[in-house]
Write an enzyme that holds these catalytic residues in place. Structure first.
Site, PDB file in Angstrom:
ATOM      1  N   SER A  31       0.831  -1.205   0.000  1.00  0.00           N
ATOM      2  CA  SER A  31       0.000   0.000   0.000  1.00  0.00           C
ATOM      3  C   SER A  31       0.865   1.255   0.000  1.00  0.00           C
ATOM      4  O   SER A  31       1.850   1.323   0.724  1.00  0.00           O
ATOM      5  CB  SER A  31      -0.867   0.045   1.263  1.00  0.00           C
ATOM      6  OG  SER A  31      -1.696  -1.067   1.315  1.00  0.00           O
ATOM      7  N   HIS A  62      -5.281  -1.393  -5.373  1.00  0.00           N
ATOM      8  CA  HIS A  62      -4.428  -2.554  -5.669  1.00  0.00           C
ATOM      9  C   HIS A  62      -4.540  -3.019  -7.125  1.00  0.00           C
ATOM     10  O   HIS A  62      -4.145  -4.136  -7.440  1.00  0.00           O
ATOM     11  CB  HIS A  62      -4.750  -3.724  -4.737  1.00  0.00           C
ATOM     12  CG  HIS A  62      -4.113  -3.595  -3.382  1.00  0.00           C
ATOM     13  ND1 HIS A  62      -2.838  -4.023  -3.098  1.00  0.00           N
ATOM     14  CD2 HIS A  62      -4.576  -3.063  -2.238  1.00  0.00           C
ATOM     15  CE1 HIS A  62      -2.551  -3.763  -1.828  1.00  0.00           C
ATOM     16  NE2 HIS A  62      -3.600  -3.183  -1.284  1.00  0.00           N
ATOM     17  N   HIS A  84      -4.994 -10.680  -2.262  1.00  0.00           N
ATOM     18  CA  HIS A  84      -4.976 -11.102  -0.859  1.00  0.00           C
ATOM     19  C   HIS A  84      -5.889 -12.312  -0.686  1.00  0.00           C
ATOM     20  O   HIS A  84      -6.900 -12.444  -1.373  1.00  0.00           O
ATOM     21  CB  HIS A  84      -5.464  -9.958   0.037  1.00  0.00           C
ATOM     22  CG  HIS A  84      -4.638  -8.726  -0.048  1.00  0.00           C
ATOM     23  ND1 HIS A  84      -4.794  -7.804  -1.057  1.00  0.00           N
ATOM     24  CD2 HIS A  84      -3.631  -8.276   0.738  1.00  0.00           C
ATOM     25  CE1 HIS A  84      -3.912  -6.830  -0.888  1.00  0.00           C
ATOM     26  NE2 HIS A  84      -3.195  -7.084   0.194  1.00  0.00           N
ATOM     27  N   TYR A  86      -7.971 -12.786   1.617  1.00  0.00           N
ATOM     28  CA  TYR A  86      -9.322 -12.410   2.054  1.00  0.00           C
ATOM     29  C   TYR A  86     -10.246 -12.031   0.888  1.00  0.00           C
ATOM     30  O   TYR A  86     -11.452 -11.902   1.069  1.00  0.00           O
ATOM     31  CB  TYR A  86      -9.280 -11.259   3.080  1.00  0.00           C
ATOM     32  CG  TYR A  86      -8.662  -9.967   2.589  1.00  0.00           C
ATOM     33  CD1 TYR A  86      -9.301  -9.143   1.663  1.00  0.00           C
ATOM     34  CD2 TYR A  86      -7.414  -9.565   3.053  1.00  0.00           C
ATOM     35  CE1 TYR A  86      -8.730  -7.968   1.222  1.00  0.00           C
ATOM     36  CE2 TYR A  86      -6.830  -8.392   2.620  1.00  0.00           C
ATOM     37  CZ  TYR A  86      -7.499  -7.598   1.703  1.00  0.00           C
ATOM     38  OH  TYR A  86      -6.912  -6.451   1.259  1.00  0.00           O
ATOM     39  N   GLU A  87      -9.684 -11.860  -0.289  1.00  0.00           N
ATOM     40  CA  GLU A  87     -10.538 -11.559  -1.448  1.00  0.00           C
ATOM     41  C   GLU A  87     -11.272 -12.813  -1.927  1.00  0.00           C
ATOM     42  O   GLU A  87     -12.161 -12.721  -2.767  1.00  0.00           O
ATOM     43  CB  GLU A  87      -9.701 -10.977  -2.582  1.00  0.00           C
ATOM     44  CG  GLU A  87      -9.160  -9.593  -2.259  1.00  0.00           C
ATOM     45  CD  GLU A  87      -8.237  -9.082  -3.337  1.00  0.00           C
ATOM     46  OE1 GLU A  87      -8.729  -8.690  -4.402  1.00  0.00           O
ATOM     47  OE2 GLU A  87      -7.002  -9.081  -3.115  1.00  0.00           O
ATOM     48  N   ALA A 114       1.967  -2.894   4.229  1.00  0.00           N
ATOM     49  CA  ALA A 114       1.528  -1.997   5.301  1.00  0.00           C
ATOM     50  C   ALA A 114       1.095  -2.882   6.463  1.00  0.00           C
ATOM     51  O   ALA A 114       0.566  -3.974   6.250  1.00  0.00           O
ATOM     52  CB  ALA A 114       0.357  -1.160   4.820  1.00  0.00           C
ATOM     53  N   MET A 212      -1.948  -8.527   6.484  1.00  0.00           N
ATOM     54  CA  MET A 212      -2.795  -9.512   5.800  1.00  0.00           C
ATOM     55  C   MET A 212      -2.137 -10.041   4.522  1.00  0.00           C
ATOM     56  O   MET A 212      -2.824 -10.459   3.588  1.00  0.00           O
ATOM     57  CB  MET A 212      -4.142  -8.867   5.461  1.00  0.00           C
ATOM     58  CG  MET A 212      -4.859  -8.271   6.659  1.00  0.00           C
ATOM     59  SD  MET A 212      -6.354  -7.404   6.196  1.00  0.00           S
ATOM     60  CE  MET A 212      -6.728  -6.501   7.714  1.00  0.00           C
ATOM     61  N   SER A 213      -0.820 -10.006   4.471  1.00  0.00           N
ATOM     62  CA  SER A 213      -0.127 -10.437   3.237  1.00  0.00           C
ATOM     63  C   SER A 213       1.268 -10.941   3.588  1.00  0.00           C
ATOM     64  O   SER A 213       1.587 -11.154   4.757  1.00  0.00           O
ATOM     65  CB  SER A 213      -0.018  -9.247   2.272  1.00  0.00           C
ATOM     66  OG  SER A 213       0.863  -8.276   2.808  1.00  0.00           O
ATOM     67  N   ASN A 236      -0.311   2.114  11.530  1.00  0.00           N
ATOM     68  CA  ASN A 236      -1.166   2.414  12.689  1.00  0.00           C
ATOM     69  C   ASN A 236      -0.692   1.560  13.849  1.00  0.00           C
ATOM     70  O   ASN A 236      -0.015   0.549  13.637  1.00  0.00           O
ATOM     71  CB  ASN A 236      -2.637   2.075  12.366  1.00  0.00           C
ATOM     72  CG  ASN A 236      -2.796   0.636  11.904  1.00  0.00           C
ATOM     73  OD1 ASN A 236      -2.556   0.313  10.733  1.00  0.00           O
ATOM     74  ND2 ASN A 236      -3.147  -0.243  12.822  1.00  0.00           N
ATOM     75  N   HIS A 248      -9.470   1.560   6.990  1.00  0.00           N
ATOM     76  CA  HIS A 248      -8.607   1.367   5.818  1.00  0.00           C
ATOM     77  C   HIS A 248      -8.093   2.721   5.315  1.00  0.00           C
ATOM     78  O   HIS A 248      -6.952   2.844   4.872  1.00  0.00           O
ATOM     79  CB  HIS A 248      -9.403   0.637   4.733  1.00  0.00           C
ATOM     80  CG  HIS A 248      -8.613   0.341   3.498  1.00  0.00           C
ATOM     81  ND1 HIS A 248      -7.472  -0.439   3.492  1.00  0.00           N
ATOM     82  CD2 HIS A 248      -8.788   0.733   2.200  1.00  0.00           C
ATOM     83  CE1 HIS A 248      -6.985  -0.515   2.252  1.00  0.00           C
ATOM     84  NE2 HIS A 248      -7.764   0.187   1.465  1.00  0.00           N
TER      85      HIS A 248
END
Ligand code: HPA
Length: 273
Positions: A31, A62, A84, A86-87, A114, A212-213, A236, A248
């Site tokens: 990101s 993305h 990802h 989660y997609e 990120a 998440m990656s 964050n 996000h």
């Protein structure tokens, strides 16, 4: 033939119809790093859509293509956009781009992402050299029949993140006056951010940053014998570490703000590889 390997070789053929460029370094842009192409002497770009069977991301920010070119004199292929887990893609699709870049010739995989910071010394904008990872919250991409053409059934994971590459990145950061922290990255599936209790658990396990990656790609690349390095941009503090809920938009804003320094660190590291 193994269906995953079959799909992979078709993707390689599809790319080879468009370019014979042989990269040395494969770079996955996380990101905020999407416009890194501006720092590359571009030779060729290929939209993921134009590669038969290639997974195409659905996440805003993305949208994807491969960029082939030179960072200084180093031939690279950059992934602008990744998919990802989660997609909803099978994990074999999530790691397919990393495998593809290796089959195109890349010996080194440079992963960026990120993340949320758990280490209390971190804050938004901290860069963390990934020294090790925890993978057991995401499915292992090597589950299923082993693809012997790619690697061994039981790959060693003692030094996933190459120690020489780590030294090069540390030196690059030092020369550029960029503060670089170090730590352990854990990949969870997402897409929900973690709960405060999960963050507490991860801290107990020794995690410094969560995202998440990255880890599944590192496992697949390690299986294939690539040299791997990674930098995480902490965007964050993780859930429960501040009073604020996570969004996000906040992550992307922090990633965008850190991007100029991140790109500098990336370029100065790759130049030294
Ligand atoms: N958790 C998981 N993934 C993330 C975070 C987070 O706090 N920030 C950026 N990516």
């Amino acid at each position: 033939m193994n269906a995953i390997y079959d799909k992979l070789t078709k993707c390689v053929e599809s790319v080879r119809k468009r370019t014979d460029f042989v990269p040395k370094v494969a770079i996955v842009l996380g990101s905020g790093l999407g416009d890194y192409a501006n720092d590359i002497k571009v030779e060729c770009e290929i939209d993921y859509h134009d590669i038969e069977g290639f997974p195409v991301s659905t996440v805003p920010g993305h949208a994807g293509k491969f960029i082939f070119g030179y960072v200084d004199s180093v031939p690279v292929v950059c992934m602008k956009g990744r998919v990802h887990y989660y997609e909803g893609y099978p994990i074999s699709d999530v790691v397919m781009p990393a495998r593809l870049m290796k089959l195109l010739g890349a010996e080194i995989l440079f992963l960026t992402n990120a993340s949320g910071g758990l280490n209390p010394e971190f804050s938004a904008g901290t860069f963390m050299l990934i020294t090790d990872h925890i993978s057991c919250f995401a499915p292992n991409p090597l589950i299923g029949p082993n693809i012997d053409e790619l690697g061994t059934r039981f790959p060693d994971m003692t030094h996933v993140y190459d120690t020489d590459l780590q030294d090069i990145i540390r030196n690059a950061a030092k020369n550029e006056g960029i503060t670089l922290k170090e730590g352990v990255y854990a990949q969870l599936t997402g897409p929900s951010f973690e709960s405060p209790a999960e963050i507490k658990m991860l801290r107990t396990l020794g995690v410094d940053a969560v995202g998440m990656s990255t880890v599944v790609e590192a496992i697949a690349a390690n299986h294939m014998g690539m040299k791997i390095c990674g930098i995480s941009c902490v965007c964050n503090l993780a859930a429960g570490m501040t009073a604020n809920p996570l969004t996000h938009d906040e992550v992307q804003a922090a990633a965008n703000e850190a991007a100029p320094k991140f790109k500098k660190l990336l370029t100065e590291s790759v130049k030294r590889f």
